[in-house]
Design an enzyme around this catalytic site. Structure first.
Site, mmCIF file in Angstrom:
data_model
loop_
_atom_site.group_PDB
_atom_site.id
_atom_site.type_symbol
_atom_site.label_atom_id
_atom_site.label_comp_id
_atom_site.label_asym_id
_atom_site.label_seq_id
_atom_site.Cartn_x
_atom_site.Cartn_y
_atom_site.Cartn_z
ATOM 1 N N ALA A 15 -0.831 -0.881 -4.641
ATOM 2 C CA ALA A 15 -0.339 -1.171 -5.943
ATOM 3 C C ALA A 15 0.392 -2.742 -5.874
ATOM 4 C CB ALA A 15 0.707 -0.054 -6.412
ATOM 5 N N HIS A 237 -0.521 19.649 -0.553
ATOM 6 C CA HIS A 237 -1.924 19.544 -0.300
ATOM 7 C C HIS A 237 -2.430 20.829 0.443
ATOM 8 C CE1 HIS A 237 -5.889 18.331 0.830
ATOM 9 N NE2 HIS A 237 -5.746 16.896 0.298
ATOM 10 N N SER A 251 -8.500 15.792 4.769
ATOM 11 C CA SER A 251 -8.881 15.229 3.492
ATOM 12 C C SER A 251 -9.665 16.256 2.705
ATOM 13 C CB SER A 251 -9.537 13.822 3.625
ATOM 14 O OG SER A 251 -10.056 13.561 2.458
ATOM 15 N N ARG A 298 -5.776 21.027 -6.258
ATOM 16 C CA ARG A 298 -5.197 21.192 -5.209
ATOM 17 C C ARG A 298 -3.865 22.290 -5.403
ATOM 18 N NH1 ARG A 298 -4.542 14.794 -3.326
ATOM 19 N NH2 ARG A 298 -6.644 14.746 -2.699
ATOM 20 N N GLU A 389 2.487 4.868 -6.562
ATOM 21 C CA GLU A 389 3.033 6.215 -6.181
ATOM 22 C C GLU A 389 4.491 6.286 -6.439
ATOM 23 O OE1 GLU A 389 1.935 8.083 -2.780
ATOM 24 O OE2 GLU A 389 3.283 9.851 -3.033
ATOM 25 N N SER A 404 -5.428 8.629 -6.935
ATOM 26 C CA SER A 404 -4.187 7.956 -6.670
ATOM 27 C C SER A 404 -4.518 6.454 -6.367
ATOM 28 C CB SER A 404 -3.168 8.292 -5.592
ATOM 29 O OG SER A 404 -2.133 7.666 -5.180
ATOM 30 N N LEU A 405 -5.497 6.156 -5.707
ATOM 31 C CA LEU A 405 -5.801 4.705 -5.197
ATOM 32 C C LEU A 405 -6.357 4.150 -6.462
ATOM 33 C CD1 LEU A 405 -7.964 5.374 -1.832
ATOM 34 C CD2 LEU A 405 -5.501 5.113 -2.216
HETATM 35 C C1 LIG Z 1 -2.834 11.134 4.375
HETATM 36 C C2 LIG Z 1 -3.072 10.708 3.277
HETATM 37 C C3 LIG Z 1 -4.463 10.433 2.648
HETATM 38 C C4 LIG Z 1 -4.587 10.013 1.243
HETATM 39 N N1 LIG Z 1 -5.945 10.040 0.902
HETATM 40 C C5 LIG Z 1 -6.040 9.717 -0.458
HETATM 41 C C6 LIG Z 1 -7.303 9.490 -1.073
HETATM 42 O O1 LIG Z 1 -8.533 9.511 -0.226
HETATM 43 N N2 LIG Z 1 -7.467 9.106 -2.119
HETATM 44 C C7 LIG Z 1 -6.526 8.827 -3.158
HETATM 45 O O2 LIG Z 1 -6.555 8.436 -4.292
HETATM 46 N N3 LIG Z 1 -5.144 8.618 -2.705
HETATM 47 C C8 LIG Z 1 -5.069 9.385 -1.483
HETATM 48 N N4 LIG Z 1 -3.682 9.558 -1.058
HETATM 49 C C9 LIG Z 1 -2.849 8.862 -1.695
HETATM 50 C C10 LIG Z 1 -2.595 7.270 -1.714
HETATM 51 O O3 LIG Z 1 -2.683 6.982 -0.349
HETATM 52 C C11 LIG Z 1 -1.118 7.168 -1.888
HETATM 53 O O4 LIG Z 1 -0.463 7.534 -3.112
HETATM 54 C C12 LIG Z 1 -1.215 5.337 -2.254
HETATM 55 O O5 LIG Z 1 -1.585 4.725 -1.110
HETATM 56 C C13 LIG Z 1 0.263 4.868 -2.513
HETATM 57 O O6 LIG Z 1 0.093 3.387 -2.725
HETATM 58 P P1 LIG Z 1 1.350 2.452 -2.941
HETATM 59 O O7 LIG Z 1 0.778 1.192 -2.988
HETATM 60 O O8 LIG Z 1 2.076 3.046 -4.102
HETATM 61 O O9 LIG Z 1 2.474 2.584 -1.709
HETATM 62 P P2 LIG Z 1 2.524 2.623 -0.148
HETATM 63 O O10 LIG Z 1 0.963 2.306 0.280
HETATM 64 O O11 LIG Z 1 3.236 3.860 0.389
HETATM 65 O O12 LIG Z 1 2.990 1.254 0.280
HETATM 66 C C14 LIG Z 1 4.489 1.149 0.086
HETATM 67 C C15 LIG Z 1 4.999 -0.114 0.385
HETATM 68 O O13 LIG Z 1 6.402 -0.102 0.122
HETATM 69 C C16 LIG Z 1 6.943 -0.712 1.143
HETATM 70 N N5 LIG Z 1 8.499 -0.247 1.067
HETATM 71 C C17 LIG Z 1 8.818 1.031 0.789
HETATM 72 N N6 LIG Z 1 10.109 1.182 0.580
HETATM 73 C C18 LIG Z 1 10.512 -0.291 0.705
HETATM 74 C C19 LIG Z 1 11.899 -0.829 0.750
HETATM 75 N N7 LIG Z 1 12.819 -0.111 0.482
HETATM 76 N N8 LIG Z 1 11.905 -2.130 1.089
HETATM 77 C C20 LIG Z 1 10.830 -2.821 1.024
HETATM 78 N N9 LIG Z 1 9.517 -2.346 1.063
HETATM 79 C C21 LIG Z 1 9.462 -1.044 0.956
HETATM 80 C C22 LIG Z 1 6.237 -0.090 2.441
HETATM 81 O O14 LIG Z 1 6.509 -0.831 3.290
HETATM 82 C C23 LIG Z 1 4.726 -0.322 1.903
HETATM 83 O O15 LIG Z 1 4.541 -1.565 2.011
HETATM 84 C C24 LIG Z 1 -3.575 10.076 0.245
HETATM 85 C C25 LIG Z 1 -2.060 10.107 0.911
HETATM 86 C C26 LIG Z 1 -2.003 10.576 2.207
HETATM 87 C C27 LIG Z 1 -0.480 10.796 2.412
#
Ligand SMILES: Cc1cc2nc3c(=O)[nH]c(=O)nc-3n(C[C@H](O)[C@H](O)[C@H](O)COP(=O)(O)OP(=O)(O)OC[C@H]3O[C@@H](n4cnc5c(N)ncnc54)[C@H](O)[C@@H]3O)c2cc1C
Length: 590
Positions: A15, A237, A251, A298, A389, A404-405
Site C-alpha cells: 500500500a 484463517h 495458504s 475463511r 490493511e 487484500s493485495l
Molecule cells: C502469511 C500471510 C500470507 C498472506 N497471503 C496473502 C495473499 O496471498 N493474498 C492476499 O491478497 N493477501 C495475503 N495476505 C494479506 C496481505 O499480505 C496483507 O494484508 C498486506 O500485505 C498488507 O500490506 P500493507 O501494505 O497494508 O502493510 P504491510 O505490508 O504490513 O506493511 C506495513 C509497513 O508499515 C511499516 N510500519 C508499521 N508500523 C510502523 C510505524 N509505527 N512506523 C513506521 N513504519 C511502520 C512496516 O515497517 C511496513 O513497511 C497474507 C497475510 C499473511 C499474514
C-alpha cells in the site's frame, strides 16, 4: 499552495509503495518511513496470490462477479461503490504488475495462470508460485528505488512513526518519529501524510502476521482523534501451523490447488495418517458445503473446524488440529505451484507435505477493521490519509482470500493522488514551530517516563496476557459476558503497565522501550476491539455470537466507528450506515 508538495508515507508494504509511486509520478516529494527495510515489509509474506477477474480460463467470470463475491463474502458490511471500483481496476493492476516484471505463473500457452481461492467458484487468483507477495513487493520496490535515485523519494528505514503533529485547527502538519538505532525523536513537516502501516496481529499474541504488525501507529492516531472503524472484525484463517513462537500460514492456495481437509472418524486416532483408509476419513467441508467444498470462505471454514474439533471432539490425537492433505496431488504440480509454502511446513514441522498430510488449526490472520477513511482514503483528521490493511474500507465482515493485495495497491493508488490534490489546495500552514516542539517534547517525555518506571511488571509478560485474552475472547466465538470481562482485564493491564520495569535502559537501539510503547498502544486499541464486539449483538461474517446467531440488518447493517475520549481514557462509539446502493443484501449461504 505547494506545486511540488512534500508527502510523508508511513509504511513500505504494497500500500505504501503504491502511494509513493503515484506521488512521485505526479511531481511530489516523499519522505518514506518504515520500521523495517521496505523490502522486508510484511507484504513480502503473502503467499497465494492476487485477485482479478480477467476470465482467461473462459469461465464467464467478470469484474461484477468479483464485486458480488466480495460484497457477499463480506456479509454486506463494505461500502459498495469503492469495492466495485477496486474490482474494476484489478485486471489493469495485474497487467501493470506483469509489465513491471512480476514473474506470474503462466499456462503452457503462455497466458497468465489463475487458481481458485476461497469464497468464489472462479479461477480468479493470479500467482507467482507461492511467493506472490515477495514478487509484487520487489517489483514496486524497484520502481521506488528509481524515484529515490532521482531525488524524489527519501527513505527513513528503521524509523518508527510515533504520532501526528496537529496544528491549532487540528490539521495534520507533519509527524513525529523515532530513529530505532540512535533513539532520536524528531519531527518532520509535510503537506499531507499517508498511513500504510499494515495489520494488528500482535494484539492477539500469536498470529500469522509478521511481528511488526502491532497496530501501534493506528492506535496512536486513534488516541489523537482518528476514528477506528469495524475493529471487531478480525479474520481467523482456517489453516495455520501452530508454533511456540508464532503461527505460520498454510495458504489457501493449498486448497486452491486441490488440498482436502479431513479428520479421522475416530477421536484420539493416533495411527499414521498415511495409512488411514479413505473410508475412515471425514471430509467435513466437502460434506457440509458440497458446492464450495474446501474453498468456502475463511470464516465459514474456521467455524466448521472449531465445530468438528470442539463439538464433535474429532481432533488429531485428542489435540485441536485437523489434516490438510496434498498427498494425492502430483509432486511436479506441487513443486511448480506451492513450493514456497511446502518448504515452510517442512522447515518448521519436519514432515514433507508431499508425503504426509499437514496438521493445521485456525489462527488470527487479518484485520478487516482499521482507520476510518472516506472514498478518497482520507481519515477524519485533515491531512491524514490511510491505505492498505491499516484501514477498514474494502472487505466488510470477512475478507475473500487474495483480495487484500489488490486492495492495498488500489488503496495506495487512490491515497497518493488524493494527498497530492489536498496538498496542492492547502492553505498556508498555520503550524508554528510551537506545535512541532510541543509534540516532540510530549514524545520525549513519554520515553523518559517509561525509562524511569521502576515497578515490577514485565512488558513482555503483559503482552502474553493480552494475546491470550484477545485470542480467547475476540476471535472465533464471542460471548458478551466474556467480552465485558475481557475489557475489565484490559483496564487492569493498562493499570499494570504504569508499573513496568524495563530490562534494558540503554540509549542505543533499545528494543525494550520501543516494544513498551507499542504495548501501551496495543492495549488501548484492544479496548476498542473488545467493546465494539460486545456492542454488535448479531452474527455477521467473522463476528459470531452464539447468543445472537443471525445477521441483523435492521439494527446492525452499520459501520462501527470508535473514537477515543481522552478525558475518560476510553473508547466511545458511533455507527454509520453502509453504502449498499449497488447490490441488495441477501442471506449468505454457501
Ligand atoms: C502469511 C500471510 C500470507 C498472506 N497471503 C496473502 C495473499 O496471498 N493474498 C492476499 O491478497 N493477501 C495475503 N495476505 C494479506 C496481505 O499480505 C496483507 O494484508 C498486506 O500485505 C498488507 O500490506 P500493507 O501494505 O497494508 O502493510 P504491510 O505490508 O504490513 O506493511 C506495513 C509497513 O508499515 C511499516 N510500519 C508499521 N508500523 C510502523 C510505524 N509505527 N512506523 C513506521 N513504519 C511502520 C512496516 O515497517 C511496513 O513497511 C497474507 C497475510 C499473511 C499474514
Amino acid at each position: 499552495m505547494a506545486a511540488n508538495p512534500k508527502i510523508i508515507v508511513i509504511g513500505g508494504g504494497l500500500a505504501g509503495l503504491a502511494a509513493v509511486i503515484k506521488i512521485a509520478e505526479m511531481g511530489g516529494h516523499v519522505d518514506l518511513f518504515s520500521i523495517v527495510p521496505v523490502k522486508r515489509s510484511h507484504s513480502v509474506c503473502a503467499q497465494g496470490g492476487i485477485n482479478a477477474a480477467k476470465n482467461l480460463k473462459g469461465e464467464g467470470d467478470s469484474t461484477w462477479q468479483h464485486f458480488d463475491d466480495t460484497v457477499y463474502g463480506g456479509d454486506f458490511l463494505a461500502n459498495q461503490p469503492l469495492v466495485k471500483a477496486m474490482c474494476d481496476a484489478a485486471p489493469g493492476i495485474i497487467d501493470l504488475l506483469d509489465r513491471m516484471g512480476v514473474t506470474f505463473n503462466r499456462t503452457p500457452e503462455g497466458l497468465l495462470d489463475f487458481r481458485r481461492f476461497g469464497g468464489t467458484l472462479y479461477n480468479r487468483t493470479a500467482f507467482a508460485g507461492a511467493t506472490t507477495g515477495q514478487q509484487l513487493l520487489y517489483a514496486l520496490d524497484e520502481q521506488v528505488r528509481r524515484y529515490e535515485s532521482e531525488g524524489k523519494v527519501t527513505k527513513y528505514e528503521h524509523w518508527e512513526f510515533l504520532s501526528a503533529v496537529l496544528d491549532g485547527n487540528r490539521v495534520c502538519r507533519g509527524i513525529c518519529a523515532m530513529d530505532l538505532r540512535s533513539m532520536e525523536v524528531r519531527v518532520f513537516p509535510a503537506d499531507a501524510s499517508i498511513i500504510a502501516t499494515g495489520g494488528i496481529g500482535a494484539i492477539f499474541g500469536k498470529s500469522t502476521n509478521s511481528v511488526v504488525c502491532t497496530g501501534s501507529a493506528q492506535s496512536a492516531l486513534y488516541q489523537q482523534g482518528c476514528y477506528y472503524a469495524n475493529g471487531e472484525f478480525i479474520q481467523v484463517h482456517p489453516t495455520s501451523i501452530p508454533g511456540e513462537d508464532k503461527l505460520r500460514l498454510m495458504s489457501e492456495s493449498a486448497r486452491g490447488e486441490g488440498g482436502r481437509v479431513w479428520v479421522p472418524k475416530t477421536a484420539g486416532d493416533n495411527r499414521d495418517p498415511k495409512r488411514i483408509p479413505e473410508g475412515e476419513r471425514w471430509y467435513f467441508l466437502e460434506d457440509w458445503y458440497p458446492k464450495y467444498g474446501n474453498l468456502v470462505p475463511r470464516d465459514v471454514a474456521t467455524r466448521a473446524i472449531h465445530k468438528v474439533v470442539y463439538e464433535h471432539q474429532l481432533g488429531i490425537d485428542g489435540k485441536p488440529m485437523v489434516y490438510l492433505d496434498l498427498t494425492h496431488i502430483d509432486r511436479k504440480v506441487l513443486d511448480r505451484k506451492l513450493e514456497g509454502i511446502l518448504e515452510i511446513y517442512q522447515k518448521f514441522v519436519g514432515d514433507d507435505p508431499r508425503d504426509t498430510p499437514m496438521k493445521i488449526f485456525p489462527g488470527m490472520h487479518y484485520t478487516m477493521g482499521g482507520l476510518w477513511v472516506d472514498f478518497t482514503q482520507a481519515t477524519n483528521i485533515p491531512g491524514i490519509y490511510a491505505a492498505g490493511e491499516c484501514e477498514y474500507q474494502y472487505h466488510g465482515a470477512n475478507r475473500l482470500g487474495a483480495n487484500s493485495l489488490v486492495s492495498c495497491i488500489f488503496g495506495g493508488f487512490i491515497a497518493g493522488p488524493a494527498a497530492m490534490h489536498y496538498s496542492r489546495n492547502l492553505q498556508k500552514s498555520v503550524a508554528t514551530n510551537g506545535h512541532f516542539d510541543a509534540e516532540r517534547k510530549r514524545q520525549q517525555e513519554l520515553n523518559s517516563q517509561i525509562m524511569k518506571s521502576g515497578g515490577n511488571e514485565n512488558p513482555f509478560l503483559l503482552w502474553r496476557e493480552l494475546g491470550d485474552l484477545m485470542t480467547r475472547n475476540c476471535t472465533v466465538i464471542r460471548y458478551n459476558k466474556n467480552l465485558e470481562a475481557a475489557d475489565s482485564k484490559l483496564c487492569e493491564l493498562l493499570e499494570r503497565f504504569q508499573h513496568i520495569n524495563l530490562s534494558d535502559r540503554s540509549q542505543w537501539a533499545n528494543t525494550t522501550i520501543v516494544f513498551a510503547r507499542q504495548l501501551y498502544n496495543m492495549l488501548q486499541l484492544a479496548r476498542a476491539i473488545a467493546q465494539g464486539a460486545a456492542r454488535r449483538d448479531e452474527s455477521r461474517g467473522a463476528h459470531y455470537k452464539p447468543d445472537f446467531p443471525d445477521r441483523d440488518d435492521k439494527n446492525w447493517l452499520k459501520t462501527t466507528k470508535a473514537y477515543f475520549a481522552a478525558d475518560a481514557d476510553e473508547p466511545r462509539f458511533e455507527f454509520e450506515p453502509v453504502d449498499i446502493s449497488l447490490i441488495s443484501p441477501r442471506p449468505r449461504k454457501y
